[in-house]
Design an enzyme around this catalytic site. Structure first.
Site, PDB file in Angstrom:
ATOM      1  N   LYS A  33       0.817  -1.223   0.000  1.00 40.30           N
ATOM      2  CA  LYS A  33       0.000   0.000   0.000  1.00 40.30           C
ATOM      3  C   LYS A  33       0.849   1.272   0.000  1.00 40.30           C
ATOM      4  CE  LYS A  33      -0.463   0.110   4.989  1.00 40.30           C
ATOM      5  NZ  LYS A  33      -1.105   0.514   6.159  1.00 40.30           N
ATOM      6  N   GLY A  38       9.648  -2.141   1.342  1.00 40.09           N
ATOM      7  CA  GLY A  38      10.605  -2.324   2.456  1.00 40.09           C
ATOM      8  C   GLY A  38       9.956  -2.436   3.820  1.00 40.09           C
ATOM      9  N   GLY A 178       8.644   3.774  27.552  1.00 40.74           N
ATOM     10  CA  GLY A 178       8.889   2.408  27.075  1.00 40.74           C
ATOM     11  C   GLY A 178      10.379   2.143  26.942  1.00 40.74           C
ATOM     12  N   GLU A 201       9.662   3.471  32.228  1.00 43.21           N
ATOM     13  CA  GLU A 201       9.213   2.108  31.903  1.00 43.21           C
ATOM     14  C   GLU A 201       8.284   1.612  33.011  1.00 43.21           C
ATOM     15  OE1 GLU A 201       9.534  -0.417  29.416  1.00 43.21           O
ATOM     16  OE2 GLU A 201       8.197  -1.396  30.861  1.00 43.21           O
ATOM     17  N   HIS A 443      42.772 -14.125  18.406  1.00 42.35           N
ATOM     18  CA  HIS A 443      43.199 -13.124  19.390  1.00 42.35           C
ATOM     19  C   HIS A 443      43.928 -11.977  18.692  1.00 42.35           C
ATOM     20  CE1 HIS A 443      44.720 -11.453  23.101  1.00 42.35           C
ATOM     21  NE2 HIS A 443      45.923 -11.368  22.530  1.00 42.35           N
TER      22      HIS A 443
HETATM   23  C1  FAD Z   1      12.298   1.739  15.405  1.00 37.95           C
HETATM   24  C2  FAD Z   1      12.331   0.252  15.116  1.00 37.95           C
HETATM   25  C3  FAD Z   1      13.546  -0.395  15.042  1.00 37.95           C
HETATM   26  C4  FAD Z   1      13.592  -1.753  14.780  1.00 37.95           C
HETATM   27  N1  FAD Z   1      14.806  -2.367  14.722  1.00 37.95           N
HETATM   28  C5  FAD Z   1      14.859  -3.700  14.502  1.00 37.95           C
HETATM   29  C6  FAD Z   1      16.124  -4.357  14.414  1.00 37.95           C
HETATM   30  O1  FAD Z   1      17.179  -3.737  14.544  1.00 37.95           O
HETATM   31  N2  FAD Z   1      16.129  -5.691  14.171  1.00 37.95           N
HETATM   32  C7  FAD Z   1      14.966  -6.399  14.031  1.00 37.95           C
HETATM   33  O2  FAD Z   1      15.024  -7.613  13.823  1.00 37.95           O
HETATM   34  N3  FAD Z   1      13.757  -5.799  14.088  1.00 37.95           N
HETATM   35  C8  FAD Z   1      13.688  -4.476  14.321  1.00 37.95           C
HETATM   36  N4  FAD Z   1      12.460  -3.852  14.351  1.00 37.95           N
HETATM   37  C9  FAD Z   1      11.247  -4.671  14.120  1.00 37.95           C
HETATM   38  C10 FAD Z   1      11.048  -4.901  12.612  1.00 37.95           C
HETATM   39  O3  FAD Z   1      10.965  -3.657  11.963  1.00 37.95           O
HETATM   40  C11 FAD Z   1       9.800  -5.724  12.362  1.00 37.95           C
HETATM   41  O4  FAD Z   1       9.860  -6.901  13.125  1.00 37.95           O
HETATM   42  C12 FAD Z   1       9.684  -6.090  10.893  1.00 37.95           C
HETATM   43  O5  FAD Z   1       9.618  -4.943  10.083  1.00 37.95           O
HETATM   44  C13 FAD Z   1       8.449  -6.960  10.655  1.00 37.95           C
HETATM   45  O6  FAD Z   1       8.405  -7.306   9.313  1.00 37.95           O
HETATM   46  P1  FAD Z   1       7.040  -7.669   8.575  1.00 37.95           P
HETATM   47  O7  FAD Z   1       7.453  -8.142   7.221  1.00 37.95           O
HETATM   48  O8  FAD Z   1       6.227  -8.559   9.426  1.00 37.95           O
HETATM   49  O9  FAD Z   1       6.207  -6.307   8.486  1.00 37.95           O
HETATM   50  P2  FAD Z   1       6.548  -4.761   8.128  1.00 37.95           P
HETATM   51  O10 FAD Z   1       8.000  -4.534   8.001  1.00 37.95           O
HETATM   52  O11 FAD Z   1       5.805  -3.982   9.121  1.00 37.95           O
HETATM   53  O12 FAD Z   1       5.901  -4.603   6.698  1.00 37.95           O
HETATM   54  C14 FAD Z   1       4.532  -4.726   6.488  1.00 37.95           C
HETATM   55  C15 FAD Z   1       4.182  -4.078   5.162  1.00 37.95           C
HETATM   56  O13 FAD Z   1       2.839  -4.401   4.833  1.00 37.95           O
HETATM   57  C16 FAD Z   1       2.208  -3.268   4.246  1.00 37.95           C
HETATM   58  N5  FAD Z   1       0.763  -3.430   4.408  1.00 37.95           N
HETATM   59  C17 FAD Z   1       0.076  -3.512   5.580  1.00 37.95           C
HETATM   60  N6  FAD Z   1      -1.238  -3.726   5.339  1.00 37.95           N
HETATM   61  C18 FAD Z   1      -1.394  -3.772   3.993  1.00 37.95           C
HETATM   62  C19 FAD Z   1      -2.501  -3.981   3.143  1.00 37.95           C
HETATM   63  N7  FAD Z   1      -3.718  -4.219   3.628  1.00 37.95           N
HETATM   64  N8  FAD Z   1      -2.299  -3.957   1.804  1.00 37.95           N
HETATM   65  C20 FAD Z   1      -1.054  -3.732   1.298  1.00 37.95           C
HETATM   66  N9  FAD Z   1       0.042  -3.554   2.060  1.00 37.95           N
HETATM   67  C21 FAD Z   1      -0.123  -3.582   3.392  1.00 37.95           C
HETATM   68  C22 FAD Z   1       2.796  -2.111   5.041  1.00 37.95           C
HETATM   69  O14 FAD Z   1       2.653  -0.894   4.332  1.00 37.95           O
HETATM   70  C23 FAD Z   1       4.247  -2.553   5.194  1.00 37.95           C
HETATM   71  O15 FAD Z   1       5.035  -2.095   4.116  1.00 37.95           O
HETATM   72  C24 FAD Z   1      12.384  -2.483  14.585  1.00 37.95           C
HETATM   73  C25 FAD Z   1      11.150  -1.821  14.639  1.00 37.95           C
HETATM   74  C26 FAD Z   1      11.118  -0.472  14.897  1.00 37.95           C
HETATM   75  C27 FAD Z   1       9.797   0.232  14.930  1.00 37.95           C
END
Ligand code: FAD
Length: 464
Positions: A33, A38, A178, A201, A443
């Site tokens: 969407k 990414g 948090g 927290e 090392h």
């Molecule tokens: C600040 C921050 C830092 C983080 N750092 C880390 C880290 O260092 N290491 C780590 O492992 N994890 C980290 N995370 C967690 C990580 O970002 C998530 O676990 C990961 O992005 C989850 O991946 P996902 O594919 O499930 O979903 P997402 O990455 O959330 O992607 C979901 C996608 O689906 C799309 N979407 C949703 N609904 C619809 C729909 N109905 N139709 C079309 N498209 C849709 C969204 O637009 C989005 O692009 C971090 C999170 C945050 C907020």
């Protein structure tokens, strides 16, 4: 045209699953969407934070350059330039995902997807609505920041991970509600950029999913470097002023305190994007909004899989999302993979000092009634951390007393999030304490500390 698989969401779960489906020769589409591919991880999560955290590391080095014999007259932090660098990195990798879709013959469909049932998906995009038909669906719609009740984020005062990454100046004071991974990473980052940071927290300790001793060590270091950490603190109310935010909290000692910040970050967890997805037209089952799946990531609706942050029972991490995507596609392509083993998922928190962990914490192992042996070595005994000027932290091993099975490893220290990989592999390969004792560690390296911690299990550490 009917697809073999349609993936909804282009985060680390969705785009990796689409690539793998393409590699297996499945006719694949990816629906997103947002204008850019990414997901949270690349656009507003893992990657932009790690890019700014790197800038914070470099800035720290400049501030302490005299200790290294380097005279740096009046170094300046150009924060907008650091943000510009972060944006370039994100753009580069988002384009990289577009390239991967073309390379693996994945059709990218822009728009908002909703399940209609029976393998039909409605996609609402700029050009109106279209129906896509498919044999399988992978739900990878990710999550978004939870807010405190009654609060809405805005670009200026009350921020989530999205708004804070778009700030153009370092706030003088920053409140963070948090102390999970997201909260403490921003605390570590902005403290080093010069903000006066306060973390509140509700639970009794920071990074509450980590081993208790790791939490203690991080809190100790945060306090030493000027971050105020209030655990067991309940936020009672939040008020927007013209150019600041006031917050009333009841602290762990029972006292109420009013605090004022230039900006307030809310980092109290993430809610799964499972609303308005058409799930009511399917048999998909939810648990408090999270999708229930089996070991192959199948939901209760035939042909519908779920992966990543929306899944019930696995941590919301990018590498978990990717691994679950590989399992789902493997299953539909007849190339099954073992289900996720919760005890072999690395946790990584990119604070200074860094945290890496895998397996059971000491408390979890004891709660399971296991006969455990606990050993911990400080990294200060090793020469590499000293050369780098980073001596905080330790490596802690939780092992089975009788058979030497490795139950968990918990690291806090320089590059702890990198060092943990050795322990993850060791546990995946079912190596024992003795295997790690017999492993030769180069090392001087940071990862020598891991070898030393395993020596300590037998009471035979060399350098402490
Ligand atoms: C600040 C921050 C830092 C983080 N750092 C880390 C880290 O260092 N290491 C780590 O492992 N994890 C980290 N995370 C967690 C990580 O970002 C998530 O676990 C990961 O992005 C989850 O991946 P996902 O594919 O499930 O979903 P997402 O990455 O959330 O992607 C979901 C996608 O689906 C799309 N979407 C949703 N609904 C619809 C729909 N109905 N139709 C079309 N498209 C849709 C969204 O637009 C989005 O692009 C971090 C999170 C945050 C907020």
């Amino acid at each position: 045209m009917a697809y073999d698989v349609v993936v909804i969401g282009s985060g680390p779960g969705g785009y990796s699953a689409a690539v793998r489906a393409g590699q297996y020769g499945l006719k694949t589409a990816l629906i997103e969407k947002q204008p850019r591919l990414g997901g949270t991880c690349l656009l507003v999560g893992c990657i932009p934070t790690k890019s700014l955290l790197h800038t914070a590391d470099v800035w720290d080095q400049f501030k302490h350059s005299e200790e290294q014999g380097i005279q740096c007259k009046d170094p300046q932090l150009n924060y907008p330039a650091a943000v510009g660098r972060k944006d370039k990195i994100v753009t580069k990798h988002s384009k990289g995902i577009e390239f991967l879709m073309r390379k693996n013959k994945v059709d990218v469909i822009r728009g908002y997807a909703r399940l209609l049932g029976g393998g039909r998906i409605e996609v609402e995009g700029e050009q109106g609505k279209q129906i896509v038909e498919t044999r399988n669906v992978i739900l990878a719609t990710g999550s978004e920041a939870r807010m405190l009740p009654g609060l809405e984020p805005d670009p200026n005062l009350i921020l989530t991970n999205i708004e804070i990454l778009n700030l153009t100046a370092v706030p003088k004071t920053l409140g963070i509600v948090g102390a999970g991974a997201v909260g403490v990473e921003f605390a570590s980052m902005f403290n080093r950029f010069g903000s006066k940071v306060t973390v509140l927290e509700m639970l009794p300790r920071a990074v509450p999913v980590e081993d208790e001793e790791v939490s203690k060590e991080l809190e100790k270091y945060f306090k030493k470097t000027g971050i105020r950490v209030e655990t067991g603190a309940k936020v009672e109310s939040v008020r927007r002023n013209t150019a600041s935010v006031s917050l009333t909290a009841t602290l762990s000692n029972g006292n109420k305190e009013e605090l004022e910040f230039e900006k307030l970050l809310i980092a109290v967890g993430r809610k799964p994007n499972t609303e308005n997805l058409g799930l009511e037209k399917t048999r998909v089952e939810l648990d408090r909004g999270f999708v229930k799946v089996d070991g192959q990531q199948r939901t209760a609706e035939p042909g519908v899989y779920a992966i990543g942050d929306i899944v019930a029972g696995t941590p919301q991490l990018a590498h978990v999302a990717t691994a679950e995507g590989m399992i789902a596609v493997g299953h539909m392509a007849g190339k099954p993979r073992p289900p996720i083993n919760r005890n072999r998922i690395p946790g990584a928190t990119y604070t200074e000092p860094g945290i890496g962990s895998v397996g059971l914490t000491e408390a979890q192992a004891r709660a399971q009634g296991l006969q455990v042996k606990i050993d911990k070595v400080p990294v200060v005994g090793d020469s590499k951390p000293t050369s780098l000027g980073m001596h905080e932290g330790f490596v802690k091993v939780v092992s089975d007393e009788k058979f030497g099975e490795i139950l968990g490893v918990h690291i806090i220290g320089p590059q702890g999030f990198e060092l943990i990989s050795e322990a993850v592999l060791a546990m995946e390969a079912e190596a024992t304490v003795d295997t790690l004792v017999n492993t030769i560690h180069a090392h001087p390296t940071l990862y020598e500390a891991v070898g030393e911690a395993f020596n300590a299990v037998n009471g035979l550490a060399i350098n402490i």
